[in-house]
Design a protein around this motif. Structure first.
Motif, PDB file in Angstrom:
ATOM      1  N   PHE A   1      29.787  64.245  48.996  1.00  0.00           N
ATOM      2  CA  PHE A   1      30.535  63.161  49.660  1.00  0.00           C
ATOM      3  C   PHE A   1      31.312  62.219  48.349  1.00  0.00           C
ATOM      4  O   PHE A   1      31.623  60.922  48.646  1.00  0.00           O
ATOM      5  CB  PHE A   1      29.268  62.135  50.234  1.00  0.00           C
ATOM      6  CG  PHE A   1      28.535  61.649  49.307  1.00  0.00           C
ATOM      7  CD1 PHE A   1      28.550  60.628  48.723  1.00  0.00           C
ATOM      8  CD2 PHE A   1      27.194  61.955  49.610  1.00  0.00           C
ATOM      9  CE1 PHE A   1      27.650  60.111  47.820  1.00  0.00           C
ATOM     10  CE2 PHE A   1      26.042  61.726  48.646  1.00  0.00           C
ATOM     11  CZ  PHE A   1      26.476  60.491  47.899  1.00  0.00           C
TER      12      PHE A   1
ATOM     13  N   VAL B   1      34.369  60.733  46.324  1.00  0.00           N
ATOM     14  CA  VAL B   1      35.792  60.800  46.630  1.00  0.00           C
ATOM     15  C   VAL B   1      36.444  61.448  45.568  1.00  0.00           C
ATOM     16  O   VAL B   1      36.795  61.090  44.466  1.00  0.00           O
ATOM     17  CB  VAL B   1      36.263  59.236  46.386  1.00  0.00           C
ATOM     18  CG1 VAL B   1      37.786  58.981  46.764  1.00  0.00           C
ATOM     19  CG2 VAL B   1      35.369  58.435  47.414  1.00  0.00           C
TER      20      VAL B   1
ATOM     21  N   HIS C   1      43.102  63.281  52.195  1.00  0.00           N
ATOM     22  CA  HIS C   1      42.119  62.490  52.512  1.00  0.00           C
ATOM     23  C   HIS C   1      42.640  62.279  54.188  1.00  0.00           C
ATOM     24  O   HIS C   1      43.660  62.024  54.458  1.00  0.00           O
ATOM     25  CB  HIS C   1      41.692  61.314  52.086  1.00  0.00           C
ATOM     26  CG  HIS C   1      41.218  61.287  50.725  1.00  0.00           C
ATOM     27  ND1 HIS C   1      39.967  61.618  50.723  1.00  0.00           N
ATOM     28  CD2 HIS C   1      41.793  61.469  49.514  1.00  0.00           C
ATOM     29  CE1 HIS C   1      39.634  61.830  49.554  1.00  0.00           C
ATOM     30  NE2 HIS C   1      40.701  61.608  48.634  1.00  0.00           N
TER      31      HIS C   1
ATOM     32  N   HIS D   1      29.289  58.073  54.575  1.00  0.00           N
ATOM     33  CA  HIS D   1      30.347  58.837  54.120  1.00  0.00           C
ATOM     34  C   HIS D   1      30.747  59.974  54.915  1.00  0.00           C
ATOM     35  O   HIS D   1      31.205  60.988  53.910  1.00  0.00           O
ATOM     36  CB  HIS D   1      29.945  59.167  52.497  1.00  0.00           C
ATOM     37  CG  HIS D   1      29.328  58.040  51.801  1.00  0.00           C
ATOM     38  ND1 HIS D   1      30.098  57.006  51.636  1.00  0.00           N
ATOM     39  CD2 HIS D   1      28.340  57.837  50.913  1.00  0.00           C
ATOM     40  CE1 HIS D   1      29.623  55.992  50.719  1.00  0.00           C
ATOM     41  NE2 HIS D   1      28.554  56.616  50.082  1.00  0.00           N
TER      42      HIS D   1
ATOM     43  N   ASN E   1      33.332  60.574  56.666  1.00  0.00           N
ATOM     44  CA  ASN E   1      34.846  60.777  56.214  1.00  0.00           C
ATOM     45  C   ASN E   1      35.119  61.568  54.731  1.00  0.00           C
ATOM     46  O   ASN E   1      35.726  62.570  54.794  1.00  0.00           O
ATOM     47  CB  ASN E   1      35.846  59.698  56.187  1.00  0.00           C
ATOM     48  CG  ASN E   1      35.331  58.762  55.423  1.00  0.00           C
ATOM     49  OD1 ASN E   1      34.195  58.285  55.368  1.00  0.00           O
ATOM     50  ND2 ASN E   1      36.155  57.991  54.841  1.00  0.00           N
ATOM     51  N   PHE E   2      34.085  61.200  54.007  1.00  0.00           N
ATOM     52  CA  PHE E   2      34.535  62.001  52.582  1.00  0.00           C
ATOM     53  C   PHE E   2      33.638  63.374  52.558  1.00  0.00           C
ATOM     54  O   PHE E   2      34.290  64.390  51.964  1.00  0.00           O
ATOM     55  CB  PHE E   2      33.947  61.437  51.316  1.00  0.00           C
ATOM     56  CG  PHE E   2      34.633  59.897  51.300  1.00  0.00           C
ATOM     57  CD1 PHE E   2      36.097  59.730  51.028  1.00  0.00           C
ATOM     58  CD2 PHE E   2      33.926  58.647  51.260  1.00  0.00           C
ATOM     59  CE1 PHE E   2      36.600  58.767  51.138  1.00  0.00           C
ATOM     60  CE2 PHE E   2      34.539  57.519  50.919  1.00  0.00           C
ATOM     61  CZ  PHE E   2      35.949  57.516  50.835  1.00  0.00           C
TER      62      PHE E   2
ATOM     63  N   ASP F   1      36.611  65.274  54.346  1.00  0.00           N
ATOM     64  CA  ASP F   1      37.584  65.658  53.497  1.00  0.00           C
ATOM     65  C   ASP F   1      37.200  66.931  52.275  1.00  0.00           C
ATOM     66  O   ASP F   1      38.183  67.534  52.427  1.00  0.00           O
ATOM     67  CB  ASP F   1      37.858  64.497  52.591  1.00  0.00           C
ATOM     68  CG  ASP F   1      38.573  63.238  53.460  1.00  0.00           C
ATOM     69  OD1 ASP F   1      38.998  63.557  54.578  1.00  0.00           O
ATOM     70  OD2 ASP F   1      38.575  62.269  52.919  1.00  0.00           O
ATOM     71  N   ASN F   2      36.055  66.634  51.985  1.00  0.00           N
ATOM     72  CA  ASN F   2      35.800  67.781  50.844  1.00  0.00           C
ATOM     73  C   ASN F   2      35.518  69.255  51.245  1.00  0.00           C
ATOM     74  O   ASN F   2      35.812  70.285  50.899  1.00  0.00           O
ATOM     75  CB  ASN F   2      34.389  67.241  50.069  1.00  0.00           C
ATOM     76  CG  ASN F   2      34.740  66.032  49.357  1.00  0.00           C
ATOM     77  OD1 ASN F   2      35.798  65.797  49.106  1.00  0.00           O
ATOM     78  ND2 ASN F   2      33.765  65.283  49.118  1.00  0.00           N
TER      79      ASN F   2
END
Length: 367
Positions: free
Chosen positions: A134, A136, A141, A197, A199-200, A203-204
Motif C-alpha cells: 500500500f 505510495v 494513480h 489504503h 486506493n494505493f 494502484d499498485n
C-alpha cells in the motif's frame, strides 16, 4: 563438595535465565517517529520491537495512561509536566489508540485522526515487511471521489467514497466492473480509503498487472446504529435497501460501470463481511464475486439458488480462526465451488489482515 558445586551451578543458571528474561523485556532505544504523525510532531514513536512511545504535556494531570490494544499503560510525568509512556510490542500494521487523562479518553495531539472504535481518534502504524503493498509509489494513480447520493430508503442524503482506476477520466468509452467494499463495526466510509489504503493497494496492483482495473465503492454500512453486545439484533434490511435501491443505481447512473451481476463484487471486513454474507444470500441476483475478511464463512448449502457465482474468498488473521476458514473453504471446494482461503500471517482482527486480504482478493476479481 558436589552439593556445593551443583548449588553454585544452579545459581549461575538461574541468574543467566533471569538476565535473559530481563533482556527479552528490555525496551530497545531505536524509536522513530510514526510516519502518520501530525506534521511537525516527533511523537508518537515506534521501535523495532513494535512498541509505541508517546508524550503529552499535561502539568496539572493526576495520571495519564496510554490506551492501545485493549491495555492501558501508565505514563510517567517529569518535573516539567511532560508525561511519557511506552506500550508492550504490538502486532504489525495499523492500530487505534488514545490517551486517558484523569479518566477522560482523548486523542493524542501528535497523531493523525482516524474514525474507528466508534470515534475519531489516534492511529499508529507498526512497520511491516510487506507495507509496500500500500506504499505510495511512482505509478499512475486513480482518484478517490467523495460523493453524496440521495437515499429514498433512509430519506437522507448519504456519503460514499468511490475509487476510479488510473485512466478512467481519459478512456471515456470504457466501462468497468465494480467492487462494493464494506467497513467494520464502529468504523465508517472513511475507513477503507484512510487506514485501509484501498486506493494505493489498487494502484499498485494495476500498475504491476496483477489486478484488472475496476471501480471500488466504499459506503457507510449503518452498522454503528446498534449497541456493542447486541450485534445479534442487527437488522440488515435498512442497509440492504440503501445499497440495492439507492447506491447501486446511483453508481451505475453516474459512473461508467458494467452494470450486471457478472461484473459486480461485494466484500467486507468483520461486520462488513457479515453484511456481505447476508445481502449476497438475500439477493443472489446482484454479485458474482464474494469476499469475507474476518467476517464469518459460507457453507455449500448457502448457494443452492446461486446460479452465477464465480468466486468465494474467505480470509482471517493467523491469530483468529484460521482452521475454521480453511475447513469452510475446503467444504466449498469439495462441493464444486470456486473458493479461496487466505490466512494473514502474524496478525489478528486488525487492519493489516484486511489490507492483505484486499490485496489477495483484488487479484482474483473479474478475470
Amino acid at each position: 563438595m558436589n552439593y556445593k558445586i551443583n548449588l553454585l551451578l544452579t545459581t549461575f543458571l538461574m541468574a543467566d535465565f533471569f538476565c535473559l528474561a530481563q533482556s527479552n523485556d528490555m525496551v530497545i532505544e531505536d524509536f522513530e517517529p510514526s510516519y502518520i504523525n501530525q506534521p511537525g510532531h516527533e511523537y508518537p514513536m515506534v521501535n523495532s520491537q513494535g512498541r509505541v512511545r508517546t508524550k503529552i504535556f499535561a502539568p496539572d494531570a493526576k495520571y495519564v495512561k496510554l490506551d492501545i490494544g485493549g491495555v492501558k499503560y501508565d505514563m510517567v510525568k517529569d518535573e516539567e509536566g511532560m508525561w511519557t509512556g511506552v506500550s508492550d510490542p504490538q502486532d504489525i500494521g495499523f492500530h487505534y489508540y488514545q490517551l486517558n487523562i484523569d479518566g477522560a479518553s482523548v486523542p493524542d495531539p501528535g497523531a493523525m485522526l482516524f474514525f474507528g472504535a466508534c470515534r475519531w481518534g489516534s492511529g499508529i502504524e507498526i512497520p511491516s515487511n510487506d507495507q509496500v503493498i500500500f506504499a505510495v509509489k511512482n505509478v499512475p494513480h486513480g482518484h478517490v471521489h467523495e460523493i453524496r447520493f440521495p437515499s429514498k430508503s433512509s430519506q437522507k442524503t448519504l456519503r460514499a467514497f468511490v475509487y476510479t482506476p488510473p485512466g478512467y477520466e481519459k478512456e471515456i468509452s470504457k466501462r468497468y466492473p465494480v467492487l462494493y467494499l464494506q467497513h467494520g463495526y464502529c468504523e465508517n466510509e472513511t475507513s477503507w480509503p484512510n487506514q485501509g489504503h484501498a486506493n494505493f493497494i489498487m494502484d499498485n496492483l494495476i500498475a504491476e498487472g496483477k489486478a484488472k482495473p475496476f471501480i471500488v465503492v466504499m459506503a457507510y454500512g449503518m452498522t454503528n446504529e446498534i449497541e456493542f453486545g447486541r450485534l445479534r439484533d442487527f437488522d440488515i434490511l435498512p442497509f440492504q435497501s440503501v445499497l440495492v435501491n439507492d447506491l447501486i443505481p446511483y453508481i451505475d447512473s453516474n459512473f461508467r460501470t458494467l452494470a450486471n451481476q457478472e461484473n459486480r463484487a461485494m466484500a467486507g471486513l468483520s461486520m462488513g463481511g457479515f453484511e456481505t454474507r447476508l445481502i449476497s444470500l438475500n439477493r443472489t441476483d446482484l454479485f458474482s464475486y464474494l469476499g469475507l475478511f474476518s467476517g464469518g464463512v459460507y457453507r455449500p448449502g448457502d448457494f443452492k439458488e446461486y446460479e452465477t457465482l464465480k468466486l468465494v474468498f474467505i480470509s482471517c488473521g493467523s491469530k483468529e480462526n484460521p482452521e475454521w476458514v480453511k475447513k469452510a473453504v475446503n467444504e466449498l471446494k469439495n462441493a464444486g465451488y470456486h473458493a479461496v482461503s487466505y490466512i494473514s500471517d502474524g496478525t489478528a482482527h486488525e487492519f493489516h489482515t484486511w489490507r492483505r486480504s484486499l490485496y489477495q482478493f483484488a487479484q482474483l476479481l473479474f478475470k
